[in-house]
Structures are given as structure tokens and as C-alpha cells.
Design an enzyme around this catalytic site. Structure first.
Site, PDB file in Angstrom:
ATOM      1  N   ASP A  79       0.868  -1.217   0.062  1.00 25.00           N
ATOM      2  CA  ASP A  79       0.140  -0.114  -0.079  1.00 25.00           C
ATOM      3  C   ASP A  79       0.853   1.242  -0.023  1.00 25.00           C
ATOM      4  O   ASP A  79       2.136   1.185   0.297  1.00 25.00           O
ATOM      5  CB  ASP A  79      -1.125  -0.115   1.271  1.00 25.00           C
ATOM      6  CG  ASP A  79      -0.427  -0.440   2.579  1.00 25.00           C
ATOM      7  OD1 ASP A  79       1.077  -0.336   2.625  1.00 25.00           O
ATOM      8  OD2 ASP A  79      -0.980  -1.018   3.330  1.00 25.00           O
ATOM      9  N   ASN A 148      -7.988  -2.947  13.764  1.00 23.87           N
ATOM     10  CA  ASN A 148      -9.543  -3.042  13.318  1.00 23.87           C
ATOM     11  C   ASN A 148      -9.706  -4.466  12.413  1.00 23.87           C
ATOM     12  O   ASN A 148     -10.336  -4.560  11.802  1.00 23.87           O
ATOM     13  CB  ASN A 148      -9.941  -1.932  12.970  1.00 23.87           C
ATOM     14  CG  ASN A 148      -8.983  -1.656  11.758  1.00 23.87           C
ATOM     15  OD1 ASN A 148      -8.027  -2.339  11.261  1.00 23.87           O
ATOM     16  ND2 ASN A 148      -9.547  -0.434  10.988  1.00 23.87           N
ATOM     17  N   HIS A 150      -7.568  -4.667   9.680  1.00 27.43           N
ATOM     18  CA  HIS A 150      -7.070  -4.566   8.170  1.00 27.43           C
ATOM     19  C   HIS A 150      -5.970  -5.214   7.885  1.00 27.43           C
ATOM     20  O   HIS A 150      -5.065  -5.498   8.786  1.00 27.43           O
ATOM     21  CB  HIS A 150      -7.056  -2.962   7.910  1.00 27.43           C
ATOM     22  CG  HIS A 150      -5.968  -2.184   8.485  1.00 27.43           C
ATOM     23  ND1 HIS A 150      -6.054  -0.950   9.003  1.00 27.43           N
ATOM     24  CD2 HIS A 150      -4.574  -2.496   8.568  1.00 27.43           C
ATOM     25  CE1 HIS A 150      -4.730  -0.567   9.310  1.00 27.43           C
ATOM     26  NE2 HIS A 150      -3.907  -1.448   9.150  1.00 27.43           N
ATOM     27  N   GLU A 155      -9.737  -1.608   5.068  1.00 30.94           N
ATOM     28  CA  GLU A 155     -10.478  -1.434   6.098  1.00 30.94           C
ATOM     29  C   GLU A 155     -11.832  -2.502   6.369  1.00 30.94           C
ATOM     30  O   GLU A 155     -12.138  -2.797   5.308  1.00 30.94           O
ATOM     31  CB  GLU A 155     -10.976   0.152   6.253  1.00 30.94           C
ATOM     32  CG  GLU A 155      -9.572   0.862   6.139  1.00 30.94           C
ATOM     33  CD  GLU A 155      -8.679   0.820   7.461  1.00 30.94           C
ATOM     34  OE1 GLU A 155      -8.905  -0.040   8.164  1.00 30.94           O
ATOM     35  OE2 GLU A 155      -8.005   2.137   7.774  1.00 30.94           O
TER      36      GLU A 155
HETATM   37  C1  GLP Z   1      -0.604  -0.154   8.808  1.00 35.16           C
HETATM   38  C2  GLP Z   1      -0.118  -0.870   7.262  1.00 35.16           C
HETATM   39  C3  GLP Z   1      -0.381  -2.412   7.204  1.00 35.16           C
HETATM   40  C4  GLP Z   1       0.294  -3.015   8.546  1.00 35.16           C
HETATM   41  C5  GLP Z   1      -0.639  -2.459   9.802  1.00 35.16           C
HETATM   42  C6  GLP Z   1      -0.298  -2.870  11.106  1.00 35.16           C
HETATM   43  O1  GLP Z   1      -0.928   0.848   8.586  1.00 35.16           O
HETATM   44  N1  GLP Z   1      -1.000  -0.147   6.175  1.00 35.16           N
HETATM   45  O2  GLP Z   1       0.290  -3.040   6.055  1.00 35.16           O
HETATM   46  O3  GLP Z   1       0.142  -4.394   8.630  1.00 35.16           O
HETATM   47  O4  GLP Z   1      -1.071  -0.961   9.743  1.00 35.16           O
HETATM   48  O5  GLP Z   1       0.588  -1.916  11.609  1.00 35.16           O
HETATM   49  P1  GLP Z   1       1.890  -2.140  12.718  1.00 35.16           P
HETATM   50  O6  GLP Z   1       2.489  -3.234  12.180  1.00 35.16           O
HETATM   51  O7  GLP Z   1       2.629  -0.971  12.837  1.00 35.16           O
HETATM   52  O8  GLP Z   1       0.899  -2.635  13.871  1.00 35.16           O
END
Ligand code: GLP
Length: 259
Positions: A79, A148, A150, A155
Site C-alpha cells: 500500500d 481493526n 485490516h 479497512e
Molecule cells: C499499517 C499498514 C499495514 C500494517 C498495519 C499494522 O497501517 N498499512 O500494512 O500491517 O497497519 O501496523 P503495525 O505493524 O505497525 O501494527
């Protein structure tokens, strides 16, 4: 190479994931690195799906320490934010460059991030899916999970048949990611993300989570209902999934094969 997501109980629906639990995030990162390294050793031109966020950082650090040639490996980021200036340290193009491409020695020409420039986001999204297909699909897709549910930036409510597209970030996600920015207002409101079907098309999903705050999302991903309201639950339908956790993220799982 467009692959759909099988219905529950359909032929090809998921089998039980392999679950590895490390003592802490660094140990989990080494376990996850073992999965990636066995793929790259078997195929030095493997295609990796690259996640951002904090979850995969110990994995990337472990890969950088490995004596393995990544110069023929290709990478596709999950992303990218819309609206950040070029070179912004929190743009995922920059995060991937500094956390993955440079430390692992990937060829920058083989590393792809959704293109946030201009106004033809749908065109760029379609080109991105086409580029993944042209590369032969993703061998190992590295994933984190949002609080949440995702994956990528899909989302809650994202369709299981979605492809790469523009998504409005959930307020919860913007709050979670505010820690990476100087002020919460600086967190972008939109992004380009691989879709659920794009992610599901990878041959192997490698989901990584650490910390007590991920215990409930991990439980729901693995054992909750498979629903678009909790996108990570789609992993239950994938035929090849490895989940790598630290002990804190594994506390709500009844059955884990600790290593
Ligand atoms: C982010 C990314 C995701 C990631 C998730 C968890 O915003 N877009 O690809 O896996 O949220 O983030 P974290 O690993 O910092 O908990």
C-alpha cells in the site's frame, strides 16, 4: 492470474495455518525470516509481497543479517498513502527503501510501490495488479494486521473480491498510525492498497504480529467468523498460511506450536 477467494467449504478453501511463536518480537522476526529465506534459497528470483508498519521490521532486520543474495528478488509493497510529498519519511516508498530495499540489497528496479501521483489512481491501481500478474504473482506475502483487522489498508467492509484501489482510512487506523507523524492531522486520509483478492492471490501468506494489543486481532483472524467486517479473517480460506507471533500476541490462541 486473477484468482478469486473460495467460499467456505469450497474446494481449495484454507487448511490450518502453521503457527510459530517466538519469545519476543526479535525471535519472531528470525522465525519469519526462516520462511522467507527458504523461499529465496529455492528461487533466487522469488517475488515478495512487502508490508510496512512495525510488525515486519524485525523480519527485515533478520533478512538483512542473512548471507543471502536478494539482488534478483522482486518486491511489491502492499500500500501507499495518498497526499504525502515525495520523499516524506512516512511515505511507504521511503519506508520500503530504507527498511527493505537498501538493507537487503534488492535491485530498486525490481521493487514496486503503488504510485500515488497524479489523479488517475484507478489507472495506477490497475497497472499495479497487472505488474504483479506479469511478475508471476507473489510467492510470499508478508502481512501485518491492524487493530481493526485490516490487512494492507483494506479497512473493515472491504470486499473479498477487491483489487488494488483507493481506500479511505478508518479513523481508528489514522489514530493508530499517528505515532509515525508529528501531529495526528498529518496522517493522510486516503491510500492506495492492494485489494483482498490481490493479497489472496499470493501463494503463501506470512502474517506477523507482536504485542498484547495484537492478541485479539490475531484470535479473530484465525478463529473468528470469516467476514468482510474483519478483513484479516480471509486468511482462514487461504491454502498456505504461516502466522508468526511473539508470546504476547499468542495469548488468546488455544493451540500454538511454539518453537
Ligand atoms: C499499517 C499498514 C499495514 C500494517 C498495519 C499494522 O497501517 N498499512 O500494512 O500491517 O497497519 O501496523 P503495525 O505493524 O505497525 O501494527
Amino acid at each position: 492470474m486473477t484468482r478469486g477467494v473460495p467460499e467456505a467449504g469450497a474446494a481449495g478453501a484454507g487448511r490450518s495455518p502453521r503457527i510459530l511463536v517466538g519469545a519476543d518480537a526479535q525471535h519472531a522476526g528470525r522465525l519469519a525470516a526462516g520462511v522467507v529465506l527458504s523461499t529465496v534459497r529455492a528461487n533466487p528470483a522469488a517475488v515478495l509481497g512487502l508490508a510496512t508498519g512495525s510488525s515486519p521490521l524485525p523480519l527485515y532486520a533478520a533478512l538483512a543479517d542473512a548471507a543471502v543474495d536478494f539482488s534478483r528478488v522482486s518486491g511489491f509493497a502492499l500500500d501507499e498513502y495518498l497526499g504525502l510529498p515525495d520523499g516524506h519519511p512516512q511515505s511507504y516508498a521511503e519506508v520500503i527503501r530504507t527498511a527493505v530495499t537498501e538493507p537487503l540489497g534488492l535491485d530498486p528496479r525490481r521493487v514496486h510501490v503503488p504510485d500515488p501521483h497524479g489523479t488517475d489512481h484507478a489507472g495506477h491501481a490497475a497497472e499495479y495488479d497487472a505488474a504483479i500478474d506479469a511478475a508471476g504473482g507473489v510467492d510470499v506475502q508478508i502481512l501485518g494486521v491492524g487493530s481493526n483487522g485490516h490487512i494492507g489498508f483494506n479497512e473493515p467492509g472491504s470486499a473479498f473480491d477487491s483489487r488494488t484501489r483507493v481506500v479511505a482510512l478508518a479513523e481508528r487506523t489514522r489514530q493508530d498510525n499517528a505515532r509515525f507523524f508529528d501531529t495526528p492531522d498529518q496522517v493522510p486520509r486516503e491510500c492506495l492498497t492492494q485489494g483482498i483478492a490481490t493479497i489472496f492471490g499470493a501463494r503463501h501468506l506470512l502474517l506477523i504480529a507482536h504485542g498484547a494489543q495484537k492478541a485479539e486481532p490475531v484470535r479473530r483472524a484465525l478463529h473468528g467468523p470469516v467476514t468482510e467486517d474483519f478483513p484479516a479473517s480471509i486468511i482462514q480460506r487461504h491454502p498456505r498460511v504461516t502466522v508468526v507471533l511473539d508470546e504476547a500476541a499468542a495469548t488468546l490462541l488455544g493451540r500454538t506450536s511454539a518453537e
